[in-house]
Design a protein around this motif. Sequence first.
Motif, short mmCIF file in Angstrom:
data_model
loop_
_atom_site.label_atom_id
_atom_site.label_comp_id
_atom_site.label_asym_id
_atom_site.label_seq_id
_atom_site.Cartn_x
_atom_site.Cartn_y
_atom_site.Cartn_z
N ASN A 1 34.06 18.60 -9.29
CA ASN A 1 32.96 18.09 -10.09
C ASN A 1 32.47 16.75 -9.58
O ASN A 1 32.82 15.69 -10.07
CB ASN A 1 33.35 17.99 -11.57
CG ASN A 1 32.09 17.84 -12.43
OD1 ASN A 1 31.01 17.59 -11.90
ND2 ASN A 1 32.22 17.99 -13.72
N ASP A 2 31.66 16.85 -8.53
CA ASP A 2 31.10 15.63 -7.95
C ASP A 2 29.57 15.67 -8.05
O ASP A 2 28.86 15.23 -7.16
CB ASP A 2 31.55 15.49 -6.49
CG ASP A 2 31.28 16.75 -5.66
OD1 ASP A 2 30.89 17.78 -6.25
OD2 ASP A 2 31.45 16.72 -4.44
N ALA B 1 22.59 6.90 -8.58
CA ALA B 1 22.84 7.51 -7.26
C ALA B 1 22.01 8.78 -7.11
O ALA B 1 21.45 9.06 -6.05
CB ALA B 1 24.32 7.82 -7.11
N ARG B 2 21.92 9.55 -8.19
CA ARG B 2 21.12 10.78 -8.16
C ARG B 2 19.64 10.46 -8.00
O ARG B 2 18.95 11.09 -7.19
CB ARG B 2 21.36 11.56 -9.46
CG ARG B 2 20.53 12.83 -9.54
CD ARG B 2 20.72 13.53 -10.90
NE ARG B 2 19.71 14.56 -11.07
CZ ARG B 2 19.88 15.85 -10.78
NH1 ARG B 2 21.03 16.26 -10.31
NH2 ARG B 2 18.90 16.71 -10.93
N LEU C 1 17.47 11.72 -4.84
CA LEU C 1 16.33 12.63 -5.02
C LEU C 1 15.03 12.00 -4.52
O LEU C 1 14.18 12.68 -3.96
CB LEU C 1 16.20 13.06 -6.49
CG LEU C 1 17.28 14.04 -6.97
CD1 LEU C 1 17.03 14.42 -8.43
CD2 LEU C 1 17.30 15.30 -6.11
N ASP C 2 14.88 10.70 -4.73
CA ASP C 2 13.68 10.01 -4.22
C ASP C 2 13.59 10.14 -2.71
O ASP C 2 12.52 10.45 -2.15
CB ASP C 2 13.72 8.53 -4.61
CG ASP C 2 13.34 8.30 -6.07
OD1 ASP C 2 12.91 9.28 -6.74
OD2 ASP C 2 13.49 7.17 -6.55
N ASP D 1 25.05 18.39 -0.71
CA ASP D 1 23.68 18.87 -0.52
C ASP D 1 22.82 17.82 0.17
O ASP D 1 22.01 18.13 1.05
CB ASP D 1 23.08 19.28 -1.86
CG ASP D 1 23.89 20.38 -2.51
OD1 ASP D 1 24.06 21.43 -1.88
OD2 ASP D 1 24.40 20.17 -3.62
N VAL D 2 23.00 16.57 -0.26
CA VAL D 2 22.23 15.47 0.34
C VAL D 2 22.57 15.36 1.82
O VAL D 2 21.68 15.22 2.68
CB VAL D 2 22.54 14.15 -0.39
CG1 VAL D 2 21.80 12.99 0.27
CG2 VAL D 2 22.18 14.26 -1.87
N LYS D 3 23.87 15.50 2.13
CA LYS D 3 24.30 15.38 3.53
C LYS D 3 23.76 16.54 4.37
O LYS D 3 23.22 16.32 5.46
CB LYS D 3 25.84 15.37 3.57
CG LYS D 3 26.40 15.12 4.96
CD LYS D 3 27.93 15.08 4.95
CE LYS D 3 28.46 15.11 6.39
NZ LYS D 3 29.91 15.36 6.45
#
Lengths: 97, 97
Positions: B2-3, B9-10, B14-15, B86-88
């Motif tokens: 659960n990260d 940070a989100r 997302l920006d 996902d960001v990575k």
Amino acid sequence: MNDKLSGAARTEALDKLQAAGWSMVEGRDAISKLFKFKDFTRAFGWMTQAAIAAEKMNHHPEWSNTYNRVEVTLTSHDAEGLTDRDVKLAGIMDGLA
Amino acid sequence: MNDKLSGAARTEALDKLQAAGWSMVEGRDAISKLFKFKDFTRAFGWMTQAAIAAEKMNHHPEWSNTYNRVEVTLTSHDAEGLTDRDVKLAGIMDGLA
């Protein structure tokens, strides 16, 4: 290019494809099949082999992949429907799986 | 695991993703982007590079390809939403394109 499958040749080709697990796509003259593999590496490895075959034929699939699953749709955009090229590519994909 | 991204940070992640052409998927905590290439070989070549990176991360995309287009959706199934992974992966895919 108007080489759309028709008549007895079409019936015979579709019968064979359906026996091999392909089905008609609703609302389109196209066929689809879900291929499942052990894991992502095997799924993508198969896609790579199929991609090289598709490029050699200059006939490309519509396909999507999530982890070990690859959903393939084949149709001939230039003929606006199924042609021998779809039957051939389907056979190659089945052979590689 | 659960990260899930949350809070500032989100928002920041997302920006940055939206500035790079990613958008939120309707009805899911997931992001998507359409990548376009010159032709099939270049599209599939990029997919192959991204596939190797994804396998190394053990974090895989949902993606579909039609000729020179690749539509990518990223989310973390185990976390039921967007995570740093996902960001990575989005950043790696952008870097390879």
